[in-house]
Design a protein around this motif. Structure first.
Motif, PDB file in Angstrom:
ATOM      1  N   ILE A 276       0.860  -1.198   0.000  1.00 25.69           N
ATOM      2  CA  ILE A 276       0.000   0.000   0.000  1.00 25.69           C
ATOM      3  C   ILE A 276       0.889   1.238   0.000  1.00 25.69           C
ATOM      4  CG2 ILE A 276      -1.733   1.307   1.302  1.00 25.69           C
ATOM      5  CD1 ILE A 276      -2.999  -1.283   0.813  1.00 25.69           C
ATOM      6  N   VAL A 277       0.520   2.186  -0.846  1.00 27.14           N
ATOM      7  CA  VAL A 277       1.176   3.495  -0.804  1.00 27.14           C
ATOM      8  C   VAL A 277       0.161   4.457  -0.203  1.00 27.14           C
ATOM      9  CG1 VAL A 277       2.189   5.352  -2.175  1.00 27.14           C
ATOM     10  CG2 VAL A 277       2.525   2.968  -2.873  1.00 27.14           C
ATOM     11  N   MET A 278       0.485   4.961   0.960  1.00 25.25           N
ATOM     12  CA  MET A 278      -0.466   5.830   1.673  1.00 25.25           C
ATOM     13  C   MET A 278      -0.014   7.282   1.479  1.00 25.25           C
ATOM     14  SD  MET A 278      -2.742   5.870   4.394  1.00 25.25           S
ATOM     15  CE  MET A 278      -3.019   6.943   5.769  1.00 25.25           C
ATOM     16  N   VAL A 279      -0.836   8.045   0.770  1.00 28.05           N
ATOM     17  CA  VAL A 279      -0.498   9.441   0.486  1.00 28.05           C
ATOM     18  C   VAL A 279      -1.013  10.306   1.638  1.00 28.05           C
ATOM     19  CG1 VAL A 279      -0.803  11.339  -1.158  1.00 28.05           C
ATOM     20  CG2 VAL A 279      -0.717   8.978  -1.985  1.00 28.05           C
ATOM     21  N   VAL A 280      -0.155  11.186   2.114  1.00 31.38           N
ATOM     22  CA  VAL A 280      -0.567  12.102   3.183  1.00 31.38           C
ATOM     23  C   VAL A 280      -0.318  13.524   2.701  1.00 31.38           C
ATOM     24  CG1 VAL A 280      -0.153  12.818   5.571  1.00 31.38           C
ATOM     25  CG2 VAL A 280       0.066  10.402   4.947  1.00 31.38           C
ATOM     26  N   ALA A 281      -1.367  14.324   2.677  1.00 31.90           N
ATOM     27  CA  ALA A 281      -1.198  15.717   2.231  1.00 31.90           C
ATOM     28  C   ALA A 281      -0.551  16.517   3.353  1.00 31.90           C
ATOM     29  CB  ALA A 281      -2.542  16.316   1.849  1.00 31.90           C
ATOM     30  N   SER A 282       0.611  17.056   3.021  1.00 29.22           N
ATOM     31  CA  SER A 282       1.378  17.800   4.016  1.00 29.22           C
ATOM     32  C   SER A 282       0.583  19.014   4.519  1.00 29.22           C
ATOM     33  CB  SER A 282       2.670  18.267   3.344  1.00 29.22           C
ATOM     34  OG  SER A 282       3.336  19.175   4.135  1.00 29.22           O
ATOM     35  N   ASP A 283       0.674  19.296   5.782  1.00 33.38           N
ATOM     36  CA  ASP A 283       0.017  20.467   6.390  1.00 33.38           C
ATOM     37  C   ASP A 283      -1.498  20.429   6.271  1.00 33.38           C
ATOM     38  OD1 ASP A 283       2.429  21.493   7.067  1.00 33.38           O
ATOM     39  OD2 ASP A 283       2.602  22.775   5.291  1.00 33.38           O
ATOM     40  N   ALA A 284      -2.083  19.309   5.886  1.00 30.05           N
ATOM     41  CA  ALA A 284      -3.536  19.277   5.707  1.00 30.05           C
ATOM     42  C   ALA A 284      -4.166  18.145   6.511  1.00 30.05           C
ATOM     43  CB  ALA A 284      -3.884  19.118   4.231  1.00 30.05           C
ATOM     44  N   THR A 285      -3.556  16.981   6.498  1.00 26.21           N
ATOM     45  CA  THR A 285      -4.168  15.824   7.146  1.00 26.21           C
ATOM     46  C   THR A 285      -3.660  15.720   8.577  1.00 26.21           C
ATOM     47  OG1 THR A 285      -4.012  14.808   4.986  1.00 26.21           O
ATOM     48  CG2 THR A 285      -4.665  13.379   6.793  1.00 26.21           C
ATOM     49  N   THR A 286      -4.562  15.540   9.516  1.00 27.58           N
ATOM     50  CA  THR A 286      -4.133  15.491  10.922  1.00 27.58           C
ATOM     51  C   THR A 286      -3.511  14.129  11.239  1.00 27.58           C
ATOM     52  OG1 THR A 286      -6.226  14.591  11.678  1.00 27.58           O
ATOM     53  CG2 THR A 286      -6.036  17.012  11.625  1.00 27.58           C
ATOM     54  N   GLN A 287      -2.701  14.118  12.275  1.00 29.37           N
ATOM     55  CA  GLN A 287      -2.064  12.877  12.704  1.00 29.37           C
ATOM     56  C   GLN A 287      -3.137  11.855  13.088  1.00 29.37           C
ATOM     57  OE1 GLN A 287       0.507  13.430  16.047  1.00 29.37           O
ATOM     58  NE2 GLN A 287       1.604  11.508  15.684  1.00 29.37           N
ATOM     59  N   HIS A 288      -4.208  12.364  13.687  1.00 33.82           N
ATOM     60  CA  HIS A 288      -5.306  11.493  14.105  1.00 33.82           C
ATOM     61  C   HIS A 288      -5.886  10.755  12.890  1.00 33.82           C
ATOM     62  CE1 HIS A 288      -8.804  10.110  16.296  1.00 33.82           C
ATOM     63  NE2 HIS A 288      -9.549  10.542  15.282  1.00 33.82           N
ATOM     64  N   SER A 289      -6.125  11.480  11.802  1.00 32.25           N
ATOM     65  CA  SER A 289      -6.686  10.857  10.582  1.00 32.25           C
ATOM     66  C   SER A 289      -5.722   9.828  10.018  1.00 32.25           C
ATOM     67  CB  SER A 289      -6.965  11.909   9.509  1.00 32.25           C
ATOM     68  OG  SER A 289      -7.906  12.824   9.971  1.00 32.25           O
ATOM     69  N   VAL A 290      -4.440  10.170  10.026  1.00 34.47           N
ATOM     70  CA  VAL A 290      -3.449   9.239   9.471  1.00 34.47           C
ATOM     71  C   VAL A 290      -3.431   7.946  10.281  1.00 34.47           C
ATOM     72  CG1 VAL A 290      -1.001   8.881   8.965  1.00 34.47           C
ATOM     73  CG2 VAL A 290      -2.039  11.104   8.535  1.00 34.47           C
ATOM     74  N   LYS A 291      -3.436   8.072  11.610  1.00 35.54           N
ATOM     75  CA  LYS A 291      -3.409   6.873  12.471  1.00 35.54           C
ATOM     76  C   LYS A 291      -4.648   6.018  12.254  1.00 35.54           C
ATOM     77  CE  LYS A 291      -0.425   7.903  16.321  1.00 35.54           C
ATOM     78  NZ  LYS A 291      -0.294   8.065  17.754  1.00 35.54           N
ATOM     79  N   HIS A 292      -5.756   6.703  12.171  1.00 36.30           N
ATOM     80  CA  HIS A 292      -7.035   6.037  11.964  1.00 36.30           C
ATOM     81  C   HIS A 292      -7.021   5.255  10.649  1.00 36.30           C
ATOM     82  CE1 HIS A 292     -11.012   6.021  13.674  1.00 36.30           C
ATOM     83  NE2 HIS A 292     -11.531   6.057  12.463  1.00 36.30           N
ATOM     84  N   ALA A 293      -6.495   5.892   9.609  1.00 39.32           N
ATOM     85  CA  ALA A 293      -6.439   5.247   8.294  1.00 39.32           C
ATOM     86  C   ALA A 293      -5.478   4.058   8.329  1.00 39.32           C
ATOM     87  CB  ALA A 293      -5.992   6.261   7.238  1.00 39.32           C
ATOM     88  N   LEU A 294      -4.327   4.229   8.984  1.00 38.36           N
ATOM     89  CA  LEU A 294      -3.358   3.130   9.051  1.00 38.36           C
ATOM     90  C   LEU A 294      -3.952   1.924   9.779  1.00 38.36           C
ATOM     91  CD1 LEU A 294      -0.024   5.056   9.764  1.00 38.36           C
ATOM     92  CD2 LEU A 294      -0.645   3.813   7.682  1.00 38.36           C
ATOM     93  N   ALA A 295      -4.820   2.189  10.735  1.00 38.02           N
ATOM     94  CA  ALA A 295      -5.449   1.080  11.473  1.00 38.02           C
ATOM     95  C   ALA A 295      -6.306   0.230  10.539  1.00 38.02           C
ATOM     96  CB  ALA A 295      -6.283   1.638  12.624  1.00 38.02           C
TER      97      ALA A 295
END
Ligand SMILES: Nc1ncnc2c1ncn2[C@@H]1O[C@H](COP(=O)(O)OP(=O)(O)OP(=O)(O)O)[C@@H](O)[C@H]1O
Ligand SMILES: [Mg+2]
Length: 328
Positions: A276-295
């Protein structure tokens, strides 16, 4: 009749039937006065005429008329199938103007950035003799939220992989509810992924779209379906993925996908992916959203993060790294 005479006779038969040209079958001899020019078989042609080539050509000469008709029909059916297979001319100048990687500009900054991102993906896809990545050639690009750059990343990665010598790429539009690749690539409405899962009269060969980039093939999303999540989770999808993965061993099957936190399709797709390549928009996506998505990606062994839209002064436009366990 001497051997040479036999060969000359045979060659004459073959030449009349169009199986040999004058030049390859004989040489011209003339006597000292320059008169009495005559053709005699070259030694090689004589041997061929009495040996293998004579037999092949002879077989062709004596093939029954029905055989000839049947092979002509098969050849024209294959040519017709090739002619009707979907194909699209991607407007590379337009893509270049939009900031995408294109094979005719391999030295651009964006091309270099995607070289860095594709290397570990190709390495994982190949695996090692002792450790093969399960489903390593099935790769999905996703993100937590809409608009983070999934399609941008998927298409750039596909272009970059298509420039490889040893790999080709099948770009699958897995964003079945809101496909945006057709607009970007100029693919007209045509059968695609969803149709392969719902219509028995659609074959993979009917759905794959060839492009003006030799090593890039596209599988469009196809018709919308209200039970797309269930279809993506179906046994039939697992079979289709196995078929796609085994089509060409060196081909990467790259999925663009919907956002993980806004839809259920991406989670289901992820369960069958090797990477999986997980794209994260810099300065836009919160750490909480990223963790949630990784789960939501726990079932996948290899998750690689790509920081998109970063300020160049920070880390270059992109920064790719593996998601470690602490981040999940
Ligand atoms: N690094 C980038 N540089 C320039 N433009 C970018 C970059 N990343 C994304 N974009 C642009 O941002 C917009 C949104 O990107 P994209 O469509 O790839 O997002 P997405 O995650 O696929 O969105 P969706 O969730 O709606 O499918 C597009 O216009 C795209 O061209
Ligand atoms: Mg998208």
């Amino acid at each position: 009749m001497s051997l040479i005479e036999q060969a000359a006779k045979r060659l004459e038969e073959l030449r009349r039937a169009g199986a040999l040209t004058d030049d390859e079958s004989s040489l011209v001899t003339e006597n000292a006065s320059g008169k009495d020019r005559q053709r005699v078989p070259t030694p090689e042609a004589a041997v061929r005429a009495l040996d293998t080539r004579g037999h092949d050509a002879g077989a062709a000469l004596h093939r029954p008329a029905e055989d000839k008709r049947a092979s002509a029909e098969t050849a024209s059916a294959a040519a017709a199938a090739r002619a009707t297979r979907p194909r699209v001319e991607i407007d590379l100048e337009r893509l270049k103007a939009l900031g995408y990687v294109t094979p005719d500009a391999p030295q651009s900054q964006i091309a270099d950035e995607f070289r860095v991102i594709k290397r570990p993906i190709l390495r994982n896809a190949r695996g090692t003799p002792t450790a093969r990545t399960r489903n390593g050639t099935l790769v999905m690009v996703t993100s937590a939220l809409p608009g983070e750059g999934k399609t941008f990343t998927a298409l750039n990665l596909a272009m970059s992989i298509a420039m490889e010598v040893d790999h080709s790429v099948l770009l699958v539009d897995g964003d079945v509810a809101h496909p945006t690749l057709p607009d970007l690539l100029g693919v007209p409405p045509s059968p695609g992924l969803m149709d392969l899962l719902t219509r028995s009269n659609v074959d993979l060969a009917d759905a794959l779209v060839e492009t003006n980039i030799d090593k890039l093939t596209i599988l469009p999303a196809g018709s919308r379906h209200r039970r797309s999540t269930e279809l993506l989770a179906s046994e039939q999808m697992a079979n289709l993925l196995a078929q796609l993965a085994s089509r060409h061993p060196d081909s990467i099957v790259l999925f663009d996908s919907p956002p993980l936190l806004a839809t259920t399709e991406a989670r289901v797709l992820a369960t069958n992916m090797g990477q999986i390549v997980m794209v994260v928009a810099s300065d836009a996506t919160t750490q909480h959203s990223v963790k949630h998505a990784l789960a939501a990606l726990e079932s996948c062994e290899i998750v690689m993060m790509v920081l998109n839209k970063a300020r160049k002064s920070d880390v270059g436009a992109y920064y790719a790294y593996y998601a470690d366990e602490d981040a999940r």
